[in-house]
Scaffold this motif. Structure first.
Motif, PDB file in Angstrom:
ATOM      1  N   SER A  63       0.812  -1.216   0.000  1.00 56.43           N
ATOM      2  CA  SER A  63       0.000   0.000   0.000  1.00 56.43           C
ATOM      3  C   SER A  63       0.844   1.262   0.000  1.00 56.43           C
ATOM      4  O   SER A  63       0.311   2.356  -0.222  1.00 56.43           O
ATOM      5  N   GLN A  64       2.132   1.123   0.229  1.00 55.67           N
ATOM      6  CA  GLN A  64       2.978   2.319   0.256  1.00 55.67           C
ATOM      7  C   GLN A  64       2.972   2.988  -1.107  1.00 55.67           C
ATOM      8  O   GLN A  64       3.042   2.341  -2.136  1.00 55.67           O
ATOM      9  N   GLY A  65       2.897   4.296  -1.049  1.00 56.48           N
ATOM     10  CA  GLY A  65       2.856   5.080  -2.279  1.00 56.48           C
ATOM     11  C   GLY A  65       1.450   5.258  -2.817  1.00 56.48           C
ATOM     12  O   GLY A  65       1.217   6.106  -3.671  1.00 56.48           O
ATOM     13  N   ARG A  66       0.512   4.463  -2.319  1.00 53.19           N
ATOM     14  CA  ARG A  66      -0.870   4.601  -2.762  1.00 53.19           C
ATOM     15  C   ARG A  66      -1.776   5.100  -1.641  1.00 53.19           C
ATOM     16  O   ARG A  66      -2.801   5.711  -1.895  1.00 53.19           O
ATOM     17  N   PHE A  67      -1.411   4.791  -0.391  1.00 51.46           N
ATOM     18  CA  PHE A  67      -2.217   5.185   0.756  1.00 51.46           C
ATOM     19  C   PHE A  67      -1.539   6.328   1.498  1.00 51.46           C
ATOM     20  O   PHE A  67      -0.319   6.347   1.631  1.00 51.46           O
ATOM     21  N   THR A  68      -2.345   7.241   2.004  1.00 51.46           N
ATOM     22  CA  THR A  68      -1.837   8.359   2.789  1.00 51.46           C
ATOM     23  C   THR A  68      -2.663   8.511   4.047  1.00 51.46           C
ATOM     24  O   THR A  68      -3.884   8.686   3.975  1.00 51.46           O
ATOM     25  N   ILE A  69      -1.994   8.440   5.190  1.00 56.00           N
ATOM     26  CA  ILE A  69      -2.682   8.653   6.468  1.00 56.00           C
ATOM     27  C   ILE A  69      -2.437  10.089   6.898  1.00 56.00           C
ATOM     28  O   ILE A  69      -1.347  10.637   6.693  1.00 56.00           O
ATOM     29  N   SER A  70      -3.452  10.694   7.498  1.00 54.78           N
ATOM     30  CA  SER A  70      -3.307  12.087   7.906  1.00 54.78           C
ATOM     31  C   SER A  70      -4.240  12.385   9.068  1.00 54.78           C
ATOM     32  O   SER A  70      -5.176  11.630   9.341  1.00 54.78           O
ATOM     33  N   ARG A  71      -3.958  13.502   9.709  1.00 53.77           N
ATOM     34  CA  ARG A  71      -4.793  13.985  10.807  1.00 53.77           C
ATOM     35  C   ARG A  71      -5.452  15.291  10.415  1.00 53.77           C
ATOM     36  O   ARG A  71      -4.870  16.104   9.684  1.00 53.77           O
ATOM     37  N   ASP A  72      -6.636  15.501  10.942  1.00 57.14           N
ATOM     38  CA  ASP A  72      -7.269  16.813  10.905  1.00 57.14           C
ATOM     39  C   ASP A  72      -7.423  17.220  12.357  1.00 57.14           C
ATOM     40  O   ASP A  72      -8.354  16.797  13.039  1.00 57.14           O
ATOM     41  N   ASN A  73      -6.481  18.009  12.828  1.00 55.93           N
ATOM     42  CA  ASN A  73      -6.496  18.365  14.249  1.00 55.93           C
ATOM     43  C   ASN A  73      -7.676  19.261  14.612  1.00 55.93           C
ATOM     44  O   ASN A  73      -8.100  19.307  15.764  1.00 55.93           O
ATOM     45  N   ASN A  74      -8.190  19.988  13.645  1.00 54.25           N
ATOM     46  CA  ASN A  74      -9.369  20.814  13.931  1.00 54.25           C
ATOM     47  C   ASN A  74     -10.595  19.944  14.183  1.00 54.25           C
ATOM     48  O   ASN A  74     -11.414  20.243  15.059  1.00 54.25           O
ATOM     49  N   MET A  75     -10.712  18.882  13.387  1.00 54.93           N
ATOM     50  CA  MET A  75     -11.852  17.982  13.529  1.00 54.93           C
ATOM     51  C   MET A  75     -11.577  16.873  14.536  1.00 54.93           C
ATOM     52  O   MET A  75     -12.516  16.213  14.999  1.00 54.93           O
ATOM     53  N   GLY A  76     -10.303  16.670  14.855  1.00 53.05           N
ATOM     54  CA  GLY A  76      -9.951  15.591  15.777  1.00 53.05           C
ATOM     55  C   GLY A  76     -10.113  14.223  15.161  1.00 53.05           C
ATOM     56  O   GLY A  76     -10.436  13.246  15.862  1.00 53.05           O
ATOM     57  N   THR A  77      -9.910  14.110  13.849  1.00 53.38           N
ATOM     58  CA  THR A  77     -10.098  12.854  13.135  1.00 53.38           C
ATOM     59  C   THR A  77      -8.812  12.428  12.439  1.00 53.38           C
ATOM     60  O   THR A  77      -7.868  13.205  12.304  1.00 53.38           O
ATOM     61  N   VAL A  78      -8.810  11.176  12.007  1.00 52.65           N
ATOM     62  CA  VAL A  78      -7.692  10.623  11.247  1.00 52.65           C
ATOM     63  C   VAL A  78      -8.261   9.976   9.990  1.00 52.65           C
ATOM     64  O   VAL A  78      -9.270   9.262  10.066  1.00 52.65           O
ATOM     65  N   SER A  79      -7.621  10.228   8.865  1.00 57.40           N
ATOM     66  CA  SER A  79      -8.101   9.710   7.588  1.00 57.40           C
ATOM     67  C   SER A  79      -7.072   8.815   6.927  1.00 57.40           C
ATOM     68  O   SER A  79      -5.875   8.910   7.216  1.00 57.40           O
ATOM     69  N   LEU A  80      -7.566   7.972   6.037  1.00 53.97           N
ATOM     70  CA  LEU A  80      -6.704   7.158   5.192  1.00 53.97           C
ATOM     71  C   LEU A  80      -7.175   7.346   3.760  1.00 53.97           C
ATOM     72  O   LEU A  80      -8.246   6.866   3.379  1.00 53.97           O
ATOM     73  N   GLN A  81      -6.392   8.088   2.997  1.00 54.07           N
ATOM     74  CA  GLN A  81      -6.675   8.305   1.589  1.00 54.07           C
ATOM     75  C   GLN A  81      -6.078   7.149   0.812  1.00 54.07           C
ATOM     76  O   GLN A  81      -4.874   6.880   0.911  1.00 54.07           O
ATOM     77  N   MET A  82      -6.912   6.477   0.050  1.00 56.18           N
ATOM     78  CA  MET A  82      -6.459   5.306  -0.701  1.00 56.18           C
ATOM     79  C   MET A  82      -6.654   5.562  -2.187  1.00 56.18           C
ATOM     80  O   MET A  82      -7.795   5.763  -2.637  1.00 56.18           O
ATOM     81  N   ASN A  83      -5.564   5.569  -2.928  1.00 58.12           N
ATOM     82  CA  ASN A  83      -5.599   5.815  -4.365  1.00 58.12           C
ATOM     83  C   ASN A  83      -5.168   4.566  -5.120  1.00 58.12           C
ATOM     84  O   ASN A  83      -4.521   3.681  -4.570  1.00 58.12           O
ATOM     85  N   ASN A  84      -5.516   4.547  -6.411  1.00 60.94           N
ATOM     86  CA  ASN A  84      -5.126   3.429  -7.272  1.00 60.94           C
ATOM     87  C   ASN A  84      -5.433   2.092  -6.592  1.00 60.94           C
ATOM     88  O   ASN A  84      -4.575   1.209  -6.509  1.00 60.94           O
ATOM     89  N   LEU A  85      -6.645   1.966  -6.138  1.00 53.94           N
ATOM     90  CA  LEU A  85      -7.032   0.758  -5.408  1.00 53.94           C
ATOM     91  C   LEU A  85      -6.988  -0.465  -6.303  1.00 53.94           C
ATOM     92  O   LEU A  85      -7.288  -0.392  -7.509  1.00 53.94           O
ATOM     93  N   LYS A  86      -6.630  -1.571  -5.683  1.00 59.25           N
ATOM     94  CA  LYS A  86      -6.511  -2.845  -6.389  1.00 59.25           C
ATOM     95  C   LYS A  86      -7.459  -3.868  -5.754  1.00 59.25           C
ATOM     96  O   LYS A  86      -7.812  -3.732  -4.573  1.00 59.25           O
ATOM     97  N   PRO A  87      -7.842  -4.881  -6.495  1.00 61.28           N
ATOM     98  CA  PRO A  87      -8.743  -5.895  -5.912  1.00 61.28           C
ATOM     99  C   PRO A  87      -8.200  -6.502  -4.623  1.00 61.28           C
ATOM    100  O   PRO A  87      -8.983  -6.827  -3.717  1.00 61.28           O
ATOM    101  N   GLU A  88      -6.891  -6.605  -4.514  1.00 65.81           N
ATOM    102  CA  GLU A  88      -6.311  -7.185  -3.302  1.00 65.81           C
ATOM    103  C   GLU A  88      -6.391  -6.250  -2.101  1.00 65.81           C
ATOM    104  O   GLU A  88      -6.045  -6.645  -0.987  1.00 65.81           O
ATOM    105  N   ASP A  89      -6.850  -5.019  -2.313  1.00 70.71           N
ATOM    106  CA  ASP A  89      -7.093  -4.105  -1.196  1.00 70.71           C
ATOM    107  C   ASP A  89      -8.459  -4.356  -0.563  1.00 70.71           C
ATOM    108  O   ASP A  89      -8.783  -3.758   0.470  1.00 70.71           O
ATOM    109  N   THR A  90      -9.264  -5.212  -1.177  1.00 75.72           N
ATOM    110  CA  THR A  90     -10.574  -5.531  -0.622  1.00 75.72           C
ATOM    111  C   THR A  90     -10.421  -6.128   0.763  1.00 75.72           C
ATOM    112  O   THR A  90      -9.723  -7.121   0.951  1.00 75.72           O
TER     113      THR A  90
END
Length: 124
Positions: A63-90
């Motif tokens: 998943s490296q290079g395709r997934f990005t983890i980040s924080r939104d400190n204003n919202m107090g949340t954590v996200s995982l942006q997933m790009n170029n998804l593949k069937p094996e990411d299911t």
């Protein structure tokens, strides 16, 4: 603390999804947070983590290079942006919070809280 993971869905290969993790009535800013995933019939695997100070680690090579983890400190949340998804990411994706720094050595019980999981399905 109770966690809520959201953002899963059905997407075609090459598509993108953004998962979000929030704490009910609280902020995740004071926790180290990880995203895990579990493919049915397989062991849960640690995908990415982000520390309270923003330190990021990607634990899953595919998943490296395709997934990005980040924080939104204003919202107090954590996200995982997933790009170029593949069937094996299911998989079912779970967020988890911990007071300690997160690493591959941690067991499920080492985390303070887990979200309920959100299903990501990638079609070929």
């Amino acid at each position: 603390v109770q966690l809520q993971a959201s953002g899963g869905g059905f997407v075609q290969a090459g598509g993108s999804l953004t998962l979000s993790c929030a704490a009910s009535g609280r902020t995740l800013n004071t926790y180290n947070v990880a995203w895990h995933r579990r493919v049915p019939g397989k062991e849960r695997e640690l995908v990415a983590s982000i520390g309270r100070n923003g330190q990021i680690s990607y634990h899953d090579d595919p998943s490296q290079g395709r997934f990005t983890i980040s924080r939104d400190n204003n919202m107090g949340t954590v996200s995982l942006q997933m790009n170029n998804l593949k069937p094996e990411d299911t998989a079912i994706y779970y967020c988890a919070a911990a007071r300690q720094l997160i690493g591959m050595w941690m067991n499920r019980g080492d985390y303070t809280a887990w979200g309920q999981g959100t299903l990501v399905t990638v079609s070929s």
